[in-house]
Scaffold this active site. Structure first.
Site, PDB file in Angstrom:
ATOM      1  N   SER A 186      47.062  45.411  38.612  1.00  0.00           N
ATOM      2  CA  SER A 186      46.579  46.273  37.540  1.00  0.00           C
ATOM      3  C   SER A 186      47.698  47.204  37.052  1.00  0.00           C
ATOM      4  CB  SER A 186      45.347  47.044  38.020  1.00  0.00           C
ATOM      5  OG  SER A 186      44.638  47.593  36.935  1.00  0.00           O
ATOM      6  N   ASP A 232      37.977  38.798  33.884  1.00  0.00           N
ATOM      7  CA  ASP A 232      38.708  40.062  33.728  1.00  0.00           C
ATOM      8  C   ASP A 232      39.027  40.289  32.259  1.00  0.00           C
ATOM      9  OD1 ASP A 232      40.285  42.305  33.994  1.00  0.00           O
ATOM     10  OD2 ASP A 232      41.843  41.325  35.206  1.00  0.00           O
ATOM     11  N   HIS A 275      38.223  41.747  37.573  1.00  0.00           N
ATOM     12  CA  HIS A 275      39.439  42.507  37.842  1.00  0.00           C
ATOM     13  C   HIS A 275      39.549  42.890  39.325  1.00  0.00           C
ATOM     14  CE1 HIS A 275      42.888  44.721  36.432  1.00  0.00           C
ATOM     15  NE2 HIS A 275      42.438  45.861  36.934  1.00  0.00           N
TER      16      HIS A 275
END
Length: 319
Positions: A164, A259, A291
């Site tokens: 991320s 995601d 995610h």
């Protein structure tokens, strides 16, 4: 009254955090920490070491169970996620993940803790991460401040990875390394796990996700108030004319089918291939997954598949 002032919310970034008008910050997740340890499951040992006397920031260094004393092992530098504003290198989520990754890969790892927004808006996290890399590089002659790195880390075989926001940081560290290098350090490859890349114009399925898009953009502008926007090269790597300057020859991009950031990962993969960058890039998509699912449910089948792929990526160049 002070209490009523504090009750007034200036920024509500639920479920991450809230900022109050008195300047106080309430983080709603990613606040738990665990100490370094000798992990009984994996035999991985860890310790915390300050890498910046100026800011007091530390790294957590991980050592696998040693089978061949003084044999140099590949070194992973890991950057945690959390939208630049939550989580730390010391959270149980990341501690457990690094224990597993280090054990399976048989590598030495340095997990970087960096200053977070809003108290320290970007580019503080980028600056801290580069400072941590310079600290790592100080061990290249075997006389750095940390014995584990001096004895056991092969600084000629270094990997970056992050998830991320940490994937975004790993990207920019790879780009800066491509421009500036670090004496005594050779970057073998970079793993981008669900990287936080974005752009002003919707692509793929993003057009149908107005609220989620808004949140992604809100986090970015909150974390980097001086940004030029969502096509700033800091958040949109394909907007960077120097995209081919990545300082390694191998890249692995990991995306999740569900995601919101999936299409950005695929776009980066395609654009890097087309850019003239001299290297090999692979991509793995985890079906039906959202995610950072691998951190939320590390024992699921897709998390184990992704782990094996990453381990294989790190081990490819081993003698």
């Amino acid at each position: 009254m002070a209490d009523s002032t504090k009750a007034e919310v200036l920024h509500d970034l639920f479920p991450f955090l809230r900022i109050f008008k008195d300047g106080s910050v309430e983080r709603l997740m990613g606040t738990d920490t665990v100490p370094p340890s000798l992990d009984p499951k994996t035999g991985v040992e860890s310790k915390d070491v300050v890498y910046s006397a100026e800011t007091g920031q530390s790294v957590r260094v991980y050592l696998p169970k040693i089978e061949t004393p003084n044999k140099k092992l590949p070194l992973l530098v890991y950057f945690h996620g959390g939208g630049f504003c939550i989580e730390t290198a010391f959270s149980p989520t990341y501690h457990n993940y690094l224990n597993t990754l280090v054990s399976e890969s048989r590598i030495v790892a340095v997990s970087v803790d960096y200053r977070r927004a809003p108290e320290h808006p970007l580019p503080a996290a980028y600056d801290d991460s580069w400072t941590a890399l310079k600290w790592v590089a100080s061990h290249s002659n075997g006389n750095g401040p940390e014995d584990w790195l001096n004895r056991l880390a092969d600084l000629g075989n270094v990997y970056f990875a992050g998830d991320s926001a940490g994937g975004n940081i790993a990207y920019h560290m790879g780009m800066r390394y491509g421009r500036e290098k670090l004496e005594g350090v050779e970057i073998s490859g970079i793993v981008f796990i669900h990287p936080y890349f974005w752009g002003s114009e919707p692509i793929g399925s993003e057009a149908n996700e107005v609220l989620r898009r808004s949140f992604v953009e809100k986090i970015w502008r909150f974390s980097y108030p001086k940004t030029s926007g969502c096509d700033d090269p800091w958040i949109n790597p394909v907007a960077d004319p120097n995209i081919a300057g990545l300082g390694c020859t191998r890249v692995l991009v990991c995306v999740g089918e569900k995601d919101l950031l999936r299409d950005r990962g695929w776009l980066y993969y395609e654009k890097l291939k087309e850019s003239g960058w001299v290297g090999a890039v692979e991509i793995i998509e985890s079906k039906e997954e959202d995610h950072v699912f691998h951190l939320i449910n590390p024992s699921c089948e897709n998390a184990e598949i992704m782990l094996k792929k990453i381990v294989s990526f790190f081990n490819q160049d081993k003698a």
